[in-house]
Motif scaffolding. Sequence first.
Motif, PDB file in Angstrom:
ATOM      1  N   GLU A 158      -3.913  -5.745  12.792  1.00 26.63           N
ATOM      2  CA  GLU A 158      -5.233  -5.659  13.409  1.00 26.63           C
ATOM      3  C   GLU A 158      -5.957  -6.986  13.253  1.00 26.63           C
ATOM      4  O   GLU A 158      -6.523  -7.525  14.198  1.00 26.63           O
ATOM      5  N   THR A 159      -5.977  -7.518  12.056  1.00 26.56           N
ATOM      6  CA  THR A 159      -6.511  -8.841  11.736  1.00 26.56           C
ATOM      7  C   THR A 159      -5.527  -9.485  10.761  1.00 26.56           C
ATOM      8  O   THR A 159      -4.499  -8.901  10.414  1.00 26.56           O
ATOM      9  N   ALA A 160      -5.856 -10.672  10.271  1.00 27.12           N
ATOM     10  CA  ALA A 160      -4.992 -11.320   9.287  1.00 27.12           C
ATOM     11  C   ALA A 160      -4.937 -10.526   7.993  1.00 27.12           C
ATOM     12  O   ALA A 160      -3.994 -10.654   7.212  1.00 27.12           O
ATOM     13  N   ARG A 161      -5.928  -9.674   7.767  1.00 29.48           N
ATOM     14  CA  ARG A 161      -6.011  -8.944   6.507  1.00 29.48           C
ATOM     15  C   ARG A 161      -5.718  -7.465   6.633  1.00 29.48           C
ATOM     16  O   ARG A 161      -5.424  -6.799   5.633  1.00 29.48           O
ATOM     17  N   THR A 162      -5.785  -6.902   7.826  1.00 30.72           N
ATOM     18  CA  THR A 162      -5.619  -5.470   7.984  1.00 30.72           C
ATOM     19  C   THR A 162      -4.554  -5.121   9.015  1.00 30.72           C
ATOM     20  O   THR A 162      -4.264  -5.903   9.923  1.00 30.72           O
ATOM     21  N   ALA A 163      -3.987  -3.933   8.864  1.00 31.54           N
ATOM     22  CA  ALA A 163      -3.020  -3.404   9.822  1.00 31.54           C
ATOM     23  C   ALA A 163      -3.435  -1.999  10.215  1.00 31.54           C
ATOM     24  O   ALA A 163      -4.037  -1.264   9.429  1.00 31.54           O
ATOM     25  N   LEU A 164      -3.128  -1.629  11.442  1.00 29.03           N
ATOM     26  CA  LEU A 164      -3.272  -0.255  11.895  1.00 29.03           C
ATOM     27  C   LEU A 164      -1.912   0.415  11.791  1.00 29.03           C
ATOM     28  O   LEU A 164      -0.888  -0.171  12.167  1.00 29.03           O
ATOM     29  N   VAL A 165      -1.903   1.641  11.295  1.00 26.53           N
ATOM     30  CA  VAL A 165      -0.648   2.357  11.062  1.00 26.53           C
ATOM     31  C   VAL A 165      -0.716   3.729  11.720  1.00 26.53           C
ATOM     32  O   VAL A 165      -1.708   4.455  11.577  1.00 26.53           O
ATOM     33  N   ALA A 166       0.344   4.072  12.455  1.00 30.33           N
ATOM     34  CA  ALA A 166       0.517   5.428  12.982  1.00 30.33           C
ATOM     35  C   ALA A 166       1.261   6.223  11.932  1.00 30.33           C
ATOM     36  O   ALA A 166       2.431   5.944  11.634  1.00 30.33           O
ATOM     37  N   ASN A 167       0.588   7.198  11.331  1.00 28.07           N
ATOM     38  CA  ASN A 167       1.171   7.980  10.242  1.00 28.07           C
ATOM     39  C   ASN A 167       1.526   9.365  10.766  1.00 28.07           C
ATOM     40  O   ASN A 167       0.648  10.113  11.216  1.00 28.07           O
ATOM     41  N   THR A 186      -0.016  19.901   8.266  1.00 33.45           N
ATOM     42  CA  THR A 186      -1.284  20.091   8.967  1.00 33.45           C
ATOM     43  C   THR A 186      -1.545  19.051  10.046  1.00 33.45           C
ATOM     44  O   THR A 186      -2.434  19.239  10.869  1.00 33.45           O
ATOM     45  N   GLY A 187      -0.777  17.953  10.070  1.00 30.98           N
ATOM     46  CA  GLY A 187      -0.986  16.958  11.121  1.00 30.98           C
ATOM     47  C   GLY A 187      -0.774  15.542  10.630  1.00 30.98           C
ATOM     48  O   GLY A 187      -0.593  15.283   9.434  1.00 30.98           O
ATOM     49  N   GLY A 188      -0.797  14.621  11.606  1.00 31.13           N
ATOM     50  CA  GLY A 188      -0.691  13.204  11.303  1.00 31.13           C
ATOM     51  C   GLY A 188      -2.001  12.507  11.603  1.00 31.13           C
ATOM     52  O   GLY A 188      -3.001  13.144  11.948  1.00 31.13           O
ATOM     53  N   TRP A 189      -2.006  11.165  11.527  1.00 24.85           N
ATOM     54  CA  TRP A 189      -3.258  10.445  11.693  1.00 24.85           C
ATOM     55  C   TRP A 189      -3.023   8.965  11.990  1.00 24.85           C
ATOM     56  O   TRP A 189      -1.916   8.449  11.837  1.00 24.85           O
ATOM     57  N   ILE A 190      -4.068   8.316  12.420  1.00 20.51           N
ATOM     58  CA  ILE A 190      -4.099   6.856  12.578  1.00 20.51           C
ATOM     59  C   ILE A 190      -4.931   6.309  11.425  1.00 20.51           C
ATOM     60  O   ILE A 190      -6.038   6.802  11.152  1.00 20.51           O
ATOM     61  N   GLU A 191      -4.425   5.272  10.746  1.00 24.62           N
ATOM     62  CA  GLU A 191      -5.112   4.741   9.578  1.00 24.62           C
ATOM     63  C   GLU A 191      -5.182   3.214   9.614  1.00 24.62           C
ATOM     64  O   GLU A 191      -4.415   2.553  10.316  1.00 24.62           O
ATOM     65  N   ARG A 192      -6.134   2.680   8.861  1.00 20.68           N
ATOM     66  CA  ARG A 192      -6.248   1.237   8.653  1.00 20.68           C
ATOM     67  C   ARG A 192      -5.853   0.930   7.218  1.00 20.68           C
ATOM     68  O   ARG A 192      -6.278   1.605   6.285  1.00 20.68           O
ATOM     69  N   VAL A 193      -5.033  -0.110   7.039  1.00 19.86           N
ATOM     70  CA  VAL A 193      -4.586  -0.509   5.714  1.00 19.86           C
ATOM     71  C   VAL A 193      -5.058  -1.926   5.435  1.00 19.86           C
ATOM     72  O   VAL A 193      -4.808  -2.846   6.237  1.00 19.86           O
ATOM     73  N   ASP A 194      -5.740  -2.112   4.322  1.00 18.46           N
ATOM     74  CA  ASP A 194      -6.119  -3.445   3.869  1.00 18.46           C
ATOM     75  C   ASP A 194      -4.907  -4.041   3.165  1.00 18.46           C
ATOM     76  O   ASP A 194      -4.452  -3.535   2.132  1.00 18.46           O
ATOM     77  N   LEU A 195      -4.366  -5.120   3.727  1.00 20.95           N
ATOM     78  CA  LEU A 195      -3.119  -5.685   3.231  1.00 20.95           C
ATOM     79  C   LEU A 195      -3.298  -6.464   1.933  1.00 20.95           C
ATOM     80  O   LEU A 195      -2.310  -6.839   1.293  1.00 20.95           O
ATOM     81  N   THR A 196      -4.536  -6.713   1.559  1.00 18.88           N
ATOM     82  CA  THR A 196      -4.811  -7.407   0.301  1.00 18.88           C
ATOM     83  C   THR A 196      -5.057  -6.431  -0.841  1.00 18.88           C
ATOM     84  O   THR A 196      -4.450  -6.521  -1.904  1.00 18.88           O
ATOM     85  N   SER A 197      -5.942  -5.460  -0.599  1.00 17.33           N
ATOM     86  CA  SER A 197      -6.304  -4.524  -1.658  1.00 17.33           C
ATOM     87  C   SER A 197      -5.438  -3.274  -1.687  1.00 17.33           C
ATOM     88  O   SER A 197      -5.387  -2.565  -2.698  1.00 17.33           O
ATOM     89  N   ALA A 217       0.850  -1.191   0.000  1.00 17.05           N
ATOM     90  CA  ALA A 217       0.000   0.000   0.000  1.00 17.05           C
ATOM     91  C   ALA A 217       0.883   1.237   0.000  1.00 17.05           C
ATOM     92  O   ALA A 217       2.056   1.182   0.405  1.00 17.05           O
ATOM     93  N   THR A 218       0.305   2.358  -0.448  1.00 15.56           N
ATOM     94  CA  THR A 218       1.026   3.627  -0.465  1.00 15.56           C
ATOM     95  C   THR A 218       0.149   4.693   0.188  1.00 15.56           C
ATOM     96  O   THR A 218      -0.525   5.468  -0.489  1.00 15.56           O
ATOM     97  N   PRO A 219       0.168   4.738   1.528  1.00 17.37           N
ATOM     98  CA  PRO A 219      -0.694   5.704   2.227  1.00 17.37           C
ATOM     99  C   PRO A 219      -0.253   7.147   2.058  1.00 17.37           C
ATOM    100  O   PRO A 219      -1.043   8.068   2.256  1.00 17.37           O
ATOM    101  N   GLY A 220       1.032   7.381   1.717  1.00 18.98           N
ATOM    102  CA  GLY A 220       1.552   8.739   1.698  1.00 18.98           C
ATOM    103  C   GLY A 220       1.821   9.237   3.106  1.00 18.98           C
ATOM    104  O   GLY A 220       1.769   8.481   4.075  1.00 18.98           O
ATOM    105  N   GLY A 221       2.122  10.521   3.234  1.00 16.92           N
ATOM    106  CA  GLY A 221       2.453  11.068   4.547  1.00 16.92           C
ATOM    107  C   GLY A 221       3.743  10.457   5.057  1.00 16.92           C
ATOM    108  O   GLY A 221       4.757  10.450   4.370  1.00 16.92           O
ATOM    109  N   GLY A 222       3.683   9.891   6.265  1.00 22.56           N
ATOM    110  CA  GLY A 222       4.846   9.243   6.846  1.00 22.56           C
ATOM    111  C   GLY A 222       4.438   8.054   7.678  1.00 22.56           C
ATOM    112  O   GLY A 222       4.427   8.138   8.919  1.00 22.56           O
ATOM    113  N   PRO A 223       4.053   6.918   7.052  1.00 18.68           N
ATOM    114  CA  PRO A 223       3.714   5.732   7.847  1.00 18.68           C
ATOM    115  C   PRO A 223       4.888   5.357   8.732  1.00 18.68           C
ATOM    116  O   PRO A 223       6.005   5.193   8.247  1.00 18.68           O
TER     117      PRO A 223
END
Length: 318
Positions: free
Chosen positions: A66-75, A104-115, A54-60
């Motif tokens: 989080e699950t077998a398919r998703t991750a939580l990322v502090a960006n 302008t700030g950072g964020w907490i995000e969820r990343v789908d590791l499959t899509s 995945a390419t969330p941008g910002g600064g992961p």
Amino acid sequence: MKIAVHEPVECEVLGTDLGFTEGPVITDDGAVLVVDIDGGRIVRLANGETTVVATPGGGPNGMALETARTALVANNGGFLWTEVNGARIPIDHPTHTNEPPGFTGGWIERVDLTSGEVTVLHRECDGRPLRGPNDLVIDETGGVWFTDHGKGRRASVDRGGLYYIPPDGEAVIEKAFPLLGPNGVGLAPDRRRVYVAETHTGRLWGWDLDAPGEIRPAAGTLAVRHGGVCVVATPYSFDSLAVEADGRVAIGAIADGIAVVTPDGSEIDVHPIPGDITTNIAFGGDDNQRAVITLSRSGRVVETTWPRPGLPLNVRAS
């Protein structure tokens, strides 16, 4: 405090030229996920192949399954970068500034590791923008502890903090403030203490918990404002951390390799990794003695067999 310096860590290289690597995660199938802060991306290493997930941008910056398919990322929202001695580092060296123009700030995000789909979950706490979410850990109820490291400028730095997102995910709650460059965060084996490593001070702080997400009130009128106990103050600079099964805390000590602190702070074992910037360590494998380490100066991800097993991490239900 007793400090023992060991022989340099012998490592096997899993990947190279990956940017400013941090946030390693070992999946159940043995693959390794890392973030590249500079490239704003998440990378998967498996069977000798490197894939951009995945390419969330910002600064992961920090990542937790989080699950077998998703991750939580502090960006952290992005840094100002410069090149020093052939390596890109997340700060403008002449001005000691890492806040980029127009930040302008950072964020907490969820990343789908499959899509590769990215969903921003939180950008603020009580109306205040998050300045630089850095690392996170999931507790036994599905709640999330994370640190906000903040940003720095030539003459000032943000005061950071420790935050909690309850299992319902509704809002971010400030739990400990202020801190000076809070970075790695982790939970003790009994889940009744949360640890934070401070970059600027080389301190490891601990807060006892009465329940998941509930810090025990500090005793005494002269207690530190944020209510923590200083487990140890060291001569190092600290990045992220992982907890061992016996309660020791293994911390990326940047220029000094991995520093392992006993729960009472009386002993530190230093495992040098010369010539690089050691940022993160993660445990996994059948015996949890597989240690994956991110070396951010060279953009490498390496692994070694750790002398003791690490603590298995919590995940939310699939």
